[in-house]
Design an enzyme around this catalytic site. Structure first.
Site, mmCIF file in Angstrom:
data_model
loop_
_atom_site.group_PDB
_atom_site.id
_atom_site.type_symbol
_atom_site.label_atom_id
_atom_site.label_comp_id
_atom_site.label_asym_id
_atom_site.label_seq_id
_atom_site.Cartn_x
_atom_site.Cartn_y
_atom_site.Cartn_z
ATOM 1 N N THR A 62 0.816 -1.209 0.000
ATOM 2 C CA THR A 62 0.000 0.000 0.000
ATOM 3 C C THR A 62 0.848 1.257 0.000
ATOM 4 O OG1 THR A 62 -1.570 1.292 1.343
ATOM 5 C CG2 THR A 62 -0.111 -0.174 2.516
ATOM 6 N N TYR A 115 -2.013 0.427 9.966
ATOM 7 C CA TYR A 115 -2.233 -0.245 8.691
ATOM 8 C C TYR A 115 -0.979 -0.153 7.825
ATOM 9 C CZ TYR A 115 -3.715 -0.800 3.841
ATOM 10 O OH TYR A 115 -3.791 -1.167 2.518
#
Length: 331
Positions: free
Chosen positions: A117, A141
């Protein structure tokens, strides 16, 4: 030989499964179905409902189905949720990825593609983010994904194991043929929420933060069509099978759109108006995040086919209309 797709019943994973089946590959899916959606799956794929944290199960399946490559999508992806419950994200995204890697090494699976990501970059000081931009995640995250990248690099140094980590920017849209799309009822993705609002499934939507240092005050993101993202995965798989070395690459178009730009596109494509409210910023959200994807284009030969915001929105809208029982989107 088979390709193991973790999280293959989810949004992005299901598109990968369709692409692999279209190529004539044998596909094995492991998904715990927490956010998976069975109708997304290509019927030719084998689905095992299970957890990638179960190393005994994963090793048995790798041997039984002669797995030669892993494409790893399974994980948790909501940034504010990760801030509220960081340990759950480290358990699901990092610890279980470590278990999956251990199973691959034990079973001699040499090719591994990881769903990473742009959140690994945190709040970069440059408008255009390259792979050499310092990684400084600002959410659990992002940190959980970066830790997995670090484990992949260490594993590749220690074992006969090569990987590709693709750092996604904002994935959106749906399969142009309507076979798969984003199903999660509690999704936090902007385009999904906006299309649901356009179809009357929500009475309004919110802009989280209108005071960023951007042209219109709202967050700017690089939106990539899910089909283009999957094309990059297929090219990465081919490259690994052909002996290519390990690689980390951004996946984005190199063009940013603000939240207001996206909302305007949805209203334009759907030909409807809807209520938009302003709300405070969400924890862990940077103001601007746009990719430089030169490496993916050069090393993978990646050529995007759907680099158009209205096209992305149109496919997302058509998918939401199908889910809501309509035959066509609102016009």
């Amino acid at each position: 030989m088979s390709v193991l797709v973790t999280g293959g019943a989810g949004y992005i994973g299901s598109h990968m499964v369709h692409a692999l089946v279209d190529r004539g590959e044998s596909v094995l899916v492991i998904d715990n179905m927490t956010t998976g959606y069975r109708p997304n799956l290509a019927p030719q794929a084998v689905l095992v409902v299970g957890d990638i944290g179960d190393q005994i199960l994963v090793e048995r399946l790798m041997r039984e189905y002669s797995v030669d490559a892993v494409v790893h999508f399974a994980g948790s992806i909501v940034v504010p949720e990760s801030v509220a419950d960081p340990l759950a994200y480290y358990a699901n995204n990092t610890v279980k990825s470590r278990t999956l890697m251990a199973a691959a090494v034990t079973c001699g699976v040499e090719h591994f593609i990881f769903s990473s990501t742009a959140a690994v970059y945190g709040m970069p000081t440059t408008d255009m983010v390259k792979e050499v931009t310092p990684t400084a995640p600002i959410s659990p995250y992002g940190s959980s994904k970066l830790m997995t990248e670090m484990m992949l690099a260490d594993t590749a140094r220690a074992h006969k194991f090569r990987y590709t980590a693709l750092r996604y920017f904002n994935v959106a849209g749906a399969d142009p043929d309507g076979r798969a799309g984003q199903y999660s009822a509690n999704a936090t993705h902007l385009i999904k929420i906006a299309t649901q609002t356009a179809l009357g499934q929500r009475d309004h939507m919110s802009i989280f933060g209108a005071d960023y240092d951007t042209p219109d005050g709202t967050g700017v993101r690089d939106y990539i069509h899910v089909s283009d993202l999957i094309a990059a995965h297929c090219l990465a798989l081919d490259r690994l099978r052909q002996g290519g070395d390990s690689l980390v690459a951004n996946c984005g178009y190199g063009r940013g759109y603000s939240v207001r730009d996206v909302i305007a596109s949805v209203k334009r494509v759907a030909n409807v108006d809807f209520e938009v409210r302003e709300a405070p910023r969400r924890a862990g959200d940077p103001g601007t995040l746009v990719a430089r994807s030169d490496r993916a284009r050069e090393m993978l030969g990646w050529v995007p086919q759907h680099d158009d915001l209205d096209t992305i929105v149109g496919h997302a809208l058509a998918w939401e209309a199908r889910l809501s029982g309509r035959n066509e989107p609102v016009t």
